[in-house]
Every structure is written in C-alpha cells, then in structure tokens.
Write an enzyme that holds these catalytic residues in place. Structure first.
Site, PDB file in Angstrom:
ATOM      1  N   THR A 195       0.762  -1.392   0.006  1.00 11.69           N
ATOM      2  CA  THR A 195       0.251   0.028   0.479  1.00 11.69           C
ATOM      3  C   THR A 195       0.838   1.099  -0.068  1.00 11.69           C
ATOM      4  OG1 THR A 195      -1.564  -0.937   1.269  1.00 11.69           O
ATOM      5  CG2 THR A 195      -1.553   1.329   1.313  1.00 11.69           C
ATOM      6  N   ARG A 223     -14.078  -7.139  -1.120  1.00 11.71           N
ATOM      7  CA  ARG A 223     -13.042  -6.628   0.221  1.00 11.71           C
ATOM      8  C   ARG A 223     -12.865  -5.488   0.608  1.00 11.71           C
ATOM      9  NH1 ARG A 223      -7.137  -5.583   1.710  1.00 11.71           N
ATOM     10  NH2 ARG A 223      -7.367  -6.167   3.917  1.00 11.71           N
ATOM     11  N   GLY A 225     -10.243  -3.023   2.631  1.00 14.58           N
ATOM     12  CA  GLY A 225      -9.468  -2.990   3.512  1.00 14.58           C
ATOM     13  C   GLY A 225      -9.203  -1.705   4.757  1.00 14.58           C
ATOM     14  N   GLY A 246      -0.022  -2.151   5.455  1.00 17.05           N
ATOM     15  CA  GLY A 246       0.383  -3.852   6.476  1.00 17.05           C
ATOM     16  C   GLY A 246      -0.915  -4.437   6.707  1.00 17.05           C
TER      17      GLY A 246
END
Length: 325
Positions: A195, A223, A225, A246
C-alpha cells in the site's frame, strides 16, 4: 509559521530476499516522490494538495500496489480504494471498489470537496467519477504481467498473497499454504503488502494524510481493507497526520491511525511516543507500519515487522529513504 515535513511509504513488511534491483527501484521512486513533495512545500502548496500530488505519482508508477500495478482480485480484476483527510477541519473523503478511475486518491479528494458525503463505493463511486469528469481507463490498464503471474501462484496455493512481486523461489504451491502466518485463522504467504501513502505538515502547521491501495492479491470480490477507512488506515487532525500500511484486518481492529492522534490528545505526549505506543500496544498479533507528521514539524515512521518502504524529509534539510529497521 511552523516547519514543514513530509513522509511517504510503499508498504510494510519486506521479504529479505527481495532482489537488489527491486530495492533500488523502490528507493528511486520514494526519492522522486519526496522531491516532488519538497518542491511543492517550498512553493507554499498546502498540505492537502501535496498529499494528493504525491499519492497520484505513486499510483501512476506500477511498482507499488496502488493505481496501475494494483493487486488482482480472485476474478483477475482490479478493485482499488483510497482515502484522504485534511486535519484542519477533519474533512475527509474515501472511495472503494474503483475499477476505472486512473487516480483513486483524486476521486477521494473530490468526494471530500464536491459531495455531501465522506465515502462512496463501487458503482456509486464510479458514477460520481464520471459526473466529475475525472480521467478513466479500462480495467486492463491497471493489470500488469507480474500481477497475472502472482495471481496464478496464489490460486495454485489456495492462498491470499500479500507480496505479489516477491518470487517464491523454491516454493511449490503447497509450501505457501504451510506458512505459519495467518489472517483471521486462514493461511497467508509472505507478509509484505505494498500500500502507498503520504503525510504532510505545511509551513502553516496544517496536517494532511492520504492512503491508496489495490488491496490483497487473490482477495474476495468486494473486500475492503483499512486504507479507505478513516481512523484505521488514514487520519489527520490539528495535531498530526497518519497513513498506515500492513495487515488491513489488524489495522481496522486497532483503529491505528486515529489512535496516534488520540494518544497525543488524551495523554499529552509527543508524536514519537504516540507512534511507539500504538505500534507496540495496539496491534495484538497483527503486523503493520505507519508514517506520521505533527503540526510542530516532526516526522516519525514506525513498524513491527522486518521492514517498511519509507522516506521522509523536513524543512531543516533532513532527508532519508529506507527499507529495513
């Protein structure tokens, strides 16, 4: 007048066997983005504008997992997400499920500036993008040959791949699923998400933060995040700006970005102490990293894994690009 500072990241968790040429490419990209931001800050560009400018540069280069070069879903497509926040009045914008917008961070900025909402997703976000006239491309633009190969590996291993660019030398598919690392009880492979993010404090003491990602390789369709979630992957206040990277599920559980600001506010501590606290005390068994700036011109990077692609610079001439601890 305060002191400006800037930090960028390209993901926390780096495979020790990452080829040297890939390491150098990452350092060169981070250096280029830092210099872009430094030039803008020296020209008195506002913190929020610098964040958008730098993250756009990261999205355009296919090296990291955002914009072009984003991780592929289980269906072989790209679903991107991004968020941006202006700490001055805690204004924010976020998008998820982006499939055609060339620079998701700019769409997030438009959600903040041009809509009555803070978060738009999937078809609604795409419709808003078309109405705003932002640059769009076919989904194939975001797909790279490396991504296609790593998605094949992930499917053969029946696993979610965090680092979809690190070659699994000597590993058959079964070896990946034998990994002791898990996400929500399910096996994952090498921990090295990529990212991207940027945090800035300008000469007026205004803090801003932005984060952008393609998510996980072989992720389930739909999905979402931590990156587009205000308070989890991104947060900015009058005290600081924070961008995280992370294990998204761990970052979401700990509301990691907001916690840095909260610790500063409620405990009355400085940026370094706040970052150290949340990295050590708030991640449970998860792995993550973050970059942060304060309104005083401080800049801090923190992570609890083996490394993080990162760079930072301050008005007094300090500049650093690093990967390992």
């Amino acid at each position: 007048m305060g002191r400006w500072a800037i930090a960028v990241h390209g993901g926390a968790g780096i495979d020790p066997n990452l080829p040297v040429e890939k390491q150098e490419q990452a350092k060169q990209l981070l250096t280029r983005c830092l210099n872009l931001g430094i030039a803008a800050l020296r020209s008195n560009v506002s913190a929020i504008d610098v964040v958008e400018l730098v993250v756009r540069e990261l999205e355009t280069d296919p090296l990291f997992n955002s914009g072009r070069g984003s991780a592929l879903t289980e269906n072989g497509t790209v679903e991107m997400e991004a968020s941006i926040m202006d700490g001055t009045k805690r204004r924010c914008g976020a998008v998820s499920g982006i499939t055609t917008v060339k620079n998701p961070i700019s769409l997030a900025r438009l959600v903040m500036d041009k809509s009555p909402h803070s978060y738009l997703a999937f078809s609604g976000a795409e419709d808003f993008a078309r109405k705003q006239g932002v640059e769009t491309v076919e989904n194939d633009y975001f797909v790279t040959e490396d991504n296609v190969g790593m998605l094949k590996l992930a499917k053969e291993a029946n696993s979610i791949l965090f680092d979809y660019r690190v070659p699994l030398i000597g590993c058959a598919g079964a070896a990946v699923t034998d990994s002791p690392l898990q996400m929500n009880g399910l096996p994952i492979s090498i921990y090295a998400p990529e990212t991207v993010g940027c945090v800035v404090v300008d000469g007026e003491g205004r803090c801003a933060a932005g984060t952008s990602t393609g998510g996980l390789m072989n992720k389930m369709m739909g999905r979402i995040g931590d990156s587009p979630l205000i308070g989890a992957g991104t947060y900015a206040s009058e005290l600081c700006g924070v961008s995280c990277t992370g294990e998204g599920e761990a970052i979401i559980r700990s509301t990691l970005a907001r916690d840095v600001s909260a610790v500063m506010e409620y405990k009355g501590v400085g940026l370094q102490e706040a970052v150290d606290y949340v990295i050590k005390e708030r991640l449970d068994e998860g792995f993550a990293g973050l970059i942060a700036v304060s309104s005083k011109g401080e800049v801090v990077c923190g992570f609890n894994c083996n490394g993080m692609f990162r760079g930072c610079a301050t008005e007094d001439g300090f500049m650093e690009v690093a990967m390992w601890e």
